[in-house]
Design an enzyme around this catalytic site. Sequence first.
Site, PDB file in Angstrom:
ATOM      1  N   LYS A 100       0.854  -1.191   0.000  1.00  0.00           N
ATOM      2  CA  LYS A 100       0.000   0.000   0.000  1.00  0.00           C
ATOM      3  C   LYS A 100       0.885   1.235   0.000  1.00  0.00           C
ATOM      4  O   LYS A 100       2.065   1.187   0.340  1.00  0.00           O
ATOM      5  CB  LYS A 100      -0.954   0.016   1.212  1.00  0.00           C
ATOM      6  CG  LYS A 100      -0.285   0.005   2.581  1.00  0.00           C
ATOM      7  CD  LYS A 100       0.127   1.386   3.086  1.00  0.00           C
ATOM      8  CE  LYS A 100       0.873   1.298   4.408  1.00  0.00           C
ATOM      9  NZ  LYS A 100       1.738   2.478   4.653  1.00  0.00           N
ATOM     10  N   PRO A 142       9.790  -4.810  -0.771  1.00  0.00           N
ATOM     11  CA  PRO A 142      10.915  -4.456   0.110  1.00  0.00           C
ATOM     12  C   PRO A 142      10.491  -4.300   1.572  1.00  0.00           C
ATOM     13  O   PRO A 142       9.362  -3.899   1.875  1.00  0.00           O
ATOM     14  CB  PRO A 142      11.401  -3.122  -0.468  1.00  0.00           C
ATOM     15  CG  PRO A 142      10.968  -3.132  -1.892  1.00  0.00           C
ATOM     16  CD  PRO A 142       9.662  -3.882  -1.904  1.00  0.00           C
ATOM     17  N   GLY A 158      10.965  -2.675   5.444  1.00  0.00           N
ATOM     18  CA  GLY A 158      11.354  -1.387   6.009  1.00  0.00           C
ATOM     19  C   GLY A 158      11.251  -0.288   4.988  1.00  0.00           C
ATOM     20  O   GLY A 158      12.060   0.641   4.968  1.00  0.00           O
ATOM     21  N   SER A 198       2.750  -6.374   7.163  1.00  0.00           N
ATOM     22  CA  SER A 198       1.370  -6.309   7.657  1.00  0.00           C
ATOM     23  C   SER A 198       0.416  -6.984   6.682  1.00  0.00           C
ATOM     24  O   SER A 198      -0.522  -7.682   7.075  1.00  0.00           O
ATOM     25  CB  SER A 198       0.958  -4.846   7.847  1.00  0.00           C
ATOM     26  OG  SER A 198       1.752  -4.218   8.831  1.00  0.00           O
ATOM     27  N   ASP A 220      -0.999  -1.473  10.845  1.00  0.00           N
ATOM     28  CA  ASP A 220      -1.392  -1.469   9.435  1.00  0.00           C
ATOM     29  C   ASP A 220      -2.170  -2.708   9.025  1.00  0.00           C
ATOM     30  O   ASP A 220      -2.789  -2.722   7.956  1.00  0.00           O
ATOM     31  CB  ASP A 220      -0.152  -1.383   8.525  1.00  0.00           C
ATOM     32  CG  ASP A 220       0.485  -0.008   8.521  1.00  0.00           C
ATOM     33  OD1 ASP A 220      -0.111   0.933   9.074  1.00  0.00           O
ATOM     34  OD2 ASP A 220       1.590   0.123   7.969  1.00  0.00           O
TER      35      ASP A 220
END
Length: 267
Positions: A8, A90, A92, A99, A132
């Site tokens: 997202k 990816p 971080g 999430s 999230d």
Amino acid sequence: MIAFPNAKINLGLFITEKRPDGFHNLESVFVPVGWTDVLEILPAAETRFESSGIPIPGDPSTNLCLRAYGLLAADFDLPPVYMHLHKVVPIGAGLGGGSSDAAFVLKMLNDLFSLGLPGEPLEAYARLLGSDCAFFIRNEVKFCYGKGDEFSEISINLAGKSILLVNPEIHISTAEAYAGVRPKPSGVDWSRIAASPVGEWKQWLRNDFEDSLFPKYPALPALKEALYAGGALYASMSGSGSTVYGIYEGDAPAGLFPGMKTWTGLF
């Protein structure tokens, strides 16, 4: 059973106050995008989790996917499963990939074992895993507030638009990002944002994490400037970074960031 947990982006991200429980309240619009991992879940003799693709830091036994299984297994006496996650989104990177993986585990187990849980109970389980996670249960454009796990409807028109995501492979932890934040009210009229052309959003939307992370990581503002120079209607860092995205009319330009990890697609 195989599914494709998606990432997202955040349209605006305002950290509005620090809560008594140590978390922060925020305001943002979350938008699903098509950059995905691959997740397989099968019945098995014993519960196991394995991963491939991008290496996942930390002890595999504490992975969010296993924690998601544990929540439902405790309440519904689920049989053992084998889970394989091929990690593509990816880590971080401000894209909510971990999430999403956890939320998809909840949804897949609900389907695989015919638990019959509708959206709200699944969201309640997801909230136990991370701020999230609940968003990815319904996986629709939402105005998000509270810790990022409360939602209301918002109509954002992205028809005919595309997105270019650029990840400079800088890992920014949530703790690092929040350490530099100074909470303040957003002052944003979200109904005005929803009714405005994408090209006007930069007048009102901002990502509060940019204030502290851009000076620390000069590659990030450079990416944002390059996206605008390449014709983006709106550009921003997503989440707590480090991915930066641009929204374009029609197809996003190709070849702007050779050697960097990128993804493009239509909304």
